[in-house]
Write a protein that holds these residues in place. Sequence first.
Motif, PDB file in Angstrom:
ATOM      1  N   ARG A  84       0.830  -1.205   0.000  1.00  0.00           N
ATOM      2  CA  ARG A  84       0.000   0.000   0.000  1.00  0.00           C
ATOM      3  C   ARG A  84       0.869   1.262   0.000  1.00  0.00           C
ATOM      4  O   ARG A  84       0.589   2.233   0.710  1.00  0.00           O
ATOM      5  CB  ARG A  84      -0.938  -0.006   1.221  1.00  0.00           C
ATOM      6  N   GLU A  85       1.944   1.255  -0.803  1.00  0.00           N
ATOM      7  CA  GLU A  85       2.867   2.401  -0.841  1.00  0.00           C
ATOM      8  C   GLU A  85       2.142   3.715  -1.112  1.00  0.00           C
ATOM      9  O   GLU A  85       2.387   4.721  -0.467  1.00  0.00           O
ATOM     10  CB  GLU A  85       3.908   2.285  -1.966  1.00  0.00           C
ATOM     11  N   ALA A  86       1.262   3.703  -2.140  1.00  0.00           N
ATOM     12  CA  ALA A  86       0.673   4.966  -2.593  1.00  0.00           C
ATOM     13  C   ALA A  86      -0.052   5.671  -1.448  1.00  0.00           C
ATOM     14  O   ALA A  86       0.137   6.870  -1.209  1.00  0.00           O
ATOM     15  CB  ALA A  86      -0.273   4.714  -3.763  1.00  0.00           C
ATOM     16  N   MET A 116      18.229  11.076  -6.676  1.00  0.00           N
ATOM     17  CA  MET A 116      17.142  12.025  -6.956  1.00  0.00           C
ATOM     18  C   MET A 116      16.675  11.839  -8.406  1.00  0.00           C
ATOM     19  O   MET A 116      17.509  11.747  -9.307  1.00  0.00           O
ATOM     20  CB  MET A 116      17.689  13.456  -6.747  1.00  0.00           C
ATOM     21  N   GLN A 117      15.340  11.796  -8.575  1.00  0.00           N
ATOM     22  CA  GLN A 117      14.857  11.660  -9.959  1.00  0.00           C
ATOM     23  C   GLN A 117      15.163  12.955 -10.728  1.00  0.00           C
ATOM     24  O   GLN A 117      15.196  14.032 -10.149  1.00  0.00           O
ATOM     25  CB  GLN A 117      13.331  11.443  -9.977  1.00  0.00           C
ATOM     26  N   ASN A 118      15.315  12.824 -12.054  1.00  0.00           N
ATOM     27  CA  ASN A 118      15.688  13.981 -12.881  1.00  0.00           C
ATOM     28  C   ASN A 118      14.683  15.122 -12.781  1.00  0.00           C
ATOM     29  O   ASN A 118      15.074  16.286 -12.726  1.00  0.00           O
ATOM     30  CB  ASN A 118      15.814  13.552 -14.349  1.00  0.00           C
ATOM     31  N   LEU A 140      10.205  10.474  -0.532  1.00  0.00           N
ATOM     32  CA  LEU A 140       9.191   9.500  -0.093  1.00  0.00           C
ATOM     33  C   LEU A 140       8.881   8.495  -1.204  1.00  0.00           C
ATOM     34  O   LEU A 140       8.819   7.284  -0.969  1.00  0.00           O
ATOM     35  CB  LEU A 140       7.891  10.217   0.310  1.00  0.00           C
ATOM     36  N   GLY A 141       8.712   8.993  -2.419  1.00  0.00           N
ATOM     37  CA  GLY A 141       8.273   8.118  -3.506  1.00  0.00           C
ATOM     38  C   GLY A 141       9.386   7.253  -4.064  1.00  0.00           C
ATOM     39  O   GLY A 141       9.127   6.311  -4.811  1.00  0.00           O
TER      40      GLY A 141
END
Lengths: 88, 88, 88, 88
Positions: free
Chosen positions: B71-73, C1-3, C59-60
């Motif tokens: 349930r990450e989201a 870190m995402q672009n 977090l994501g």
Amino acid sequence: MQNDVRAESLKRLSYIEGHLAGIRRMIEADQYCVDVLKQTRAVRRAIEKLEAKLLDGHLGDCVVQGIQGGREAQIIGELSELYRLANR
Amino acid sequence: MQNDVRAESLKRLSYIEGHLAGIRRMIEADQYCVDVLKQTRAVRRAIEKLEAKLLDGHLGDCVVQGIQGGREAQIIGELSELYRLANR
Amino acid sequence: MQNDVRAESLKRLSYIEGHLAGIRRMIEADQYCVDVLKQTRAVRRAIEKLEAKLLDGHLGDCVVQGIQGGREAQIIGELSELYRLANR
Amino acid sequence: MQNDVRAESLKRLSYIEGHLAGIRRMIEADQYCVDVLKQTRAVRRAIEKLEAKLLDGHLGDCVVQGIQGGREAQIIGELSELYRLANR
């Protein structure tokens, strides 16, 4: 403290006390932490509004009279400290 | 909520309720606004400590289980909202 | 870190740097303190928005991978510390 | 603004600008988000200290003179707004 500021402050305090009683029931009933945390933040905001009321009373009353009455140093020192506390 | 987090949170809540009762007496007795404001700030700090306790319980329990359970989201969305609320 | 988080963060940082340069000019030109203080608060809010962006990226990305990869203790400890810092 | 407040404020501003330049390098070098977030919080704290300096200058100078000069309403209104902004 002016009478209207005191009356309004006590009213806000009653609201905060009621809100905290609700949070107690949530914790005792083992409700979801995230929901409890949203309520504790709402209480903190309510306390900040109480503080804004108290401070406005202080500014319009004691601060003006204090500075006109020659107690600048005390009044200014207190305001500086309150500001520092507000930011922390 | 784990039992120790609930017990500790209720203890902190009792302290906060007692502190607010003291602030009520100060306002009713017409004490100096600056002294009342220092106490309301102390209550806000006590609520922040209660929140840190609740959040630590949430992180170590629901967050880990939620992410491991797929349930990450939901979990990530809630944490993002809580941080935003913390910062206001 | 995402672009996309990095690109968006650098854009927000450029905005903050420009805002600070404006505050420098206001102080050098001896403008009214109250006006300067309103601008410094706006900069603090802009930094908070940058932080929200960085945290959402964290977090994501790192949080989900870290917990799924068995590094719960580190990830949870860091989130707890960030929250405490957010609240001061 | 008094000369010493202006000089001290510009010095603090230079420190903040240097700190932000370091954060830019961290983001460009793709460093760990948690480390970047700790630095952005440190910058926010530095801005709060700059604000405390500016406010102390304002309190000791414009506020006292304004109230003694009969401009209570303006001065008090500004202080009320600044406190509200400090608390967000």
